[in-house]
Scaffold this motif. Structure first.
Motif, PDB file in Angstrom:
ATOM      1  N   CYS A  22       8.241  -5.530  -0.620  1.00 37.99           N
ATOM      2  CA  CYS A  22       8.175  -4.193  -0.030  1.00 37.99           C
ATOM      3  C   CYS A  22       6.937  -4.037   0.847  1.00 37.99           C
ATOM      4  O   CYS A  22       6.990  -3.396   1.899  1.00 37.99           O
ATOM      5  CB  CYS A  22       8.209  -3.126  -1.128  1.00 37.99           C
ATOM      6  SG  CYS A  22       9.811  -3.032  -1.960  1.00 37.99           S
ATOM      7  N   TRP A  23       5.827  -4.623   0.434  1.00 36.91           N
ATOM      8  CA  TRP A  23       4.594  -4.574   1.242  1.00 36.91           C
ATOM      9  C   TRP A  23       4.866  -5.212   2.613  1.00 36.91           C
ATOM     10  O   TRP A  23       4.551  -4.633   3.651  1.00 36.91           O
ATOM     11  CB  TRP A  23       3.478  -5.316   0.511  1.00 36.91           C
ATOM     12  CG  TRP A  23       2.171  -5.334   1.235  1.00 36.91           C
ATOM     13  CD1 TRP A  23       1.852  -6.058   2.358  1.00 36.91           C
ATOM     14  CD2 TRP A  23       0.993  -4.601   0.890  1.00 36.91           C
ATOM     15  NE1 TRP A  23       0.545  -5.820   2.726  1.00 36.91           N
ATOM     16  CE2 TRP A  23      -0.001  -4.932   1.838  1.00 36.91           C
ATOM     17  CE3 TRP A  23       0.673  -3.716  -0.134  1.00 36.91           C
ATOM     18  CZ2 TRP A  23      -1.280  -4.411   1.800  1.00 36.91           C
ATOM     19  CZ3 TRP A  23      -0.613  -3.194  -0.177  1.00 36.91           C
ATOM     20  CH2 TRP A  23      -1.568  -3.532   0.771  1.00 36.91           C
ATOM     21  N   ALA A  24       5.440  -6.404   2.595  1.00 34.21           N
ATOM     22  CA  ALA A  24       5.694  -7.129   3.846  1.00 34.21           C
ATOM     23  C   ALA A  24       6.635  -6.354   4.762  1.00 34.21           C
ATOM     24  O   ALA A  24       6.540  -6.458   5.992  1.00 34.21           O
ATOM     25  CB  ALA A  24       6.268  -8.507   3.547  1.00 34.21           C
ATOM     26  N   ASN A  25       7.533  -5.565   4.187  1.00 28.71           N
ATOM     27  CA  ASN A  25       8.479  -4.773   4.964  1.00 28.71           C
ATOM     28  C   ASN A  25       7.953  -3.380   5.303  1.00 28.71           C
ATOM     29  O   ASN A  25       8.666  -2.598   5.932  1.00 28.71           O
ATOM     30  CB  ASN A  25       9.808  -4.657   4.219  1.00 28.71           C
ATOM     31  CG  ASN A  25      10.514  -5.984   4.109  1.00 28.71           C
ATOM     32  OD1 ASN A  25      10.444  -6.811   5.013  1.00 28.71           O
ATOM     33  ND2 ASN A  25      11.202  -6.203   3.001  1.00 28.71           N
ATOM     34  N   GLY A  26       6.747  -3.047   4.838  1.00 25.62           N
ATOM     35  CA  GLY A  26       6.210  -1.709   5.067  1.00 25.62           C
ATOM     36  C   GLY A  26       7.025  -0.636   4.377  1.00 25.62           C
ATOM     37  O   GLY A  26       7.061   0.511   4.807  1.00 25.62           O
ATOM     38  N   ASP A  27       7.671  -0.996   3.278  1.00 26.05           N
ATOM     39  CA  ASP A  27       8.595  -0.111   2.551  1.00 26.05           C
ATOM     40  C   ASP A  27       7.849   0.660   1.458  1.00 26.05           C
ATOM     41  O   ASP A  27       7.754   0.210   0.321  1.00 26.05           O
ATOM     42  CB  ASP A  27       9.716  -0.962   1.950  1.00 26.05           C
ATOM     43  CG  ASP A  27      10.730  -0.169   1.150  1.00 26.05           C
ATOM     44  OD1 ASP A  27      10.627   1.078   1.084  1.00 26.05           O
ATOM     45  OD2 ASP A  27      11.632  -0.815   0.584  1.00 26.05           O
ATOM     46  N   ILE A  28       7.320   1.819   1.825  1.00 31.49           N
ATOM     47  CA  ILE A  28       6.543   2.624   0.874  1.00 31.49           C
ATOM     48  C   ILE A  28       7.416   3.087  -0.289  1.00 31.49           C
ATOM     49  O   ILE A  28       6.978   3.059  -1.443  1.00 31.49           O
ATOM     50  CB  ILE A  28       5.903   3.845   1.581  1.00 31.49           C
ATOM     51  CG1 ILE A  28       5.022   3.392   2.746  1.00 31.49           C
ATOM     52  CG2 ILE A  28       5.120   4.693   0.592  1.00 31.49           C
ATOM     53  CD1 ILE A  28       3.801   2.627   2.370  1.00 31.49           C
ATOM     54  N   ASP A  29       8.654   3.510  -0.009  1.00 27.65           N
ATOM     55  CA  ASP A  29       9.541   3.948  -1.094  1.00 27.65           C
ATOM     56  C   ASP A  29       9.788   2.811  -2.080  1.00 27.65           C
ATOM     57  O   ASP A  29       9.810   3.025  -3.289  1.00 27.65           O
ATOM     58  CB  ASP A  29      10.870   4.469  -0.550  1.00 27.65           C
ATOM     59  CG  ASP A  29      10.728   5.804   0.160  1.00 27.65           C
ATOM     60  OD1 ASP A  29       9.806   6.583  -0.188  1.00 27.65           O
ATOM     61  OD2 ASP A  29      11.534   6.070   1.079  1.00 27.65           O
TER      62      ASP A  29
END
Length: 135
Positions: A22-29
């Protein structure tokens, strides 16, 4: 190690892998889905965020700023079960970005401790405490 403990460790490692992805994808949710609603995050700079709303702001600032387009990778040092429903994971986190013209290279390594709690059938992070980066 008994089968249940091995299963719990695998579940905890999946949460850590989800966090990295999620970090690598910028996925805060997605990052917040790894955490309890009342989680506490202590950043490597010592900033403290409590609960999803504050953590969303903190991680949004980091992933939209200094760590934009970076990856996050953890190395597990140890997992210790305090009770059947509480585990402490000590590790080393590395945040990297190769640098690509408009963004400089980034490489930060720091130790951290995550406190996991079992919520129903799931393990979630209730507390993240990151140490200052290594020189």
């Amino acid at each position: 190690m008994d089968t249940n403990r091995a299963s719990d460790e695998s579940a905890i490692l999946r949460v850590e892998a989800d966090y990295d992805r999620c970090w690598a994808n910028g996925d805060i949710d997605g990052l917040l889905a790894c955490l309890t609603e009342d989680a506490v995050l202590v950043s490597p700079r010592g900033d403290v965020a409590e609960g999803h709303a504050e953590i969303r702001r903190e991680l949004g600032d980091v992933l939209g700023g200094e760590a934009l387009r970076s990856t996050h990778h953890i190395e597990v040092v140890r997992i210790r079960f305090v009770t059947d429903d509480v585990a402490v994971l000590d590790g080393i986190a590395t945040v990297d970005r190769p640098g690509d013209g408009d963004l400089p290279r980034l490489s930060i390594e720091h130790r951290f401790t995550d406190v996991f709690v079992r919520r129903g059938a799931s393990w979630l992070v209730a507390h993240i405490r990151a140490a200052a980066p290594r020189d």
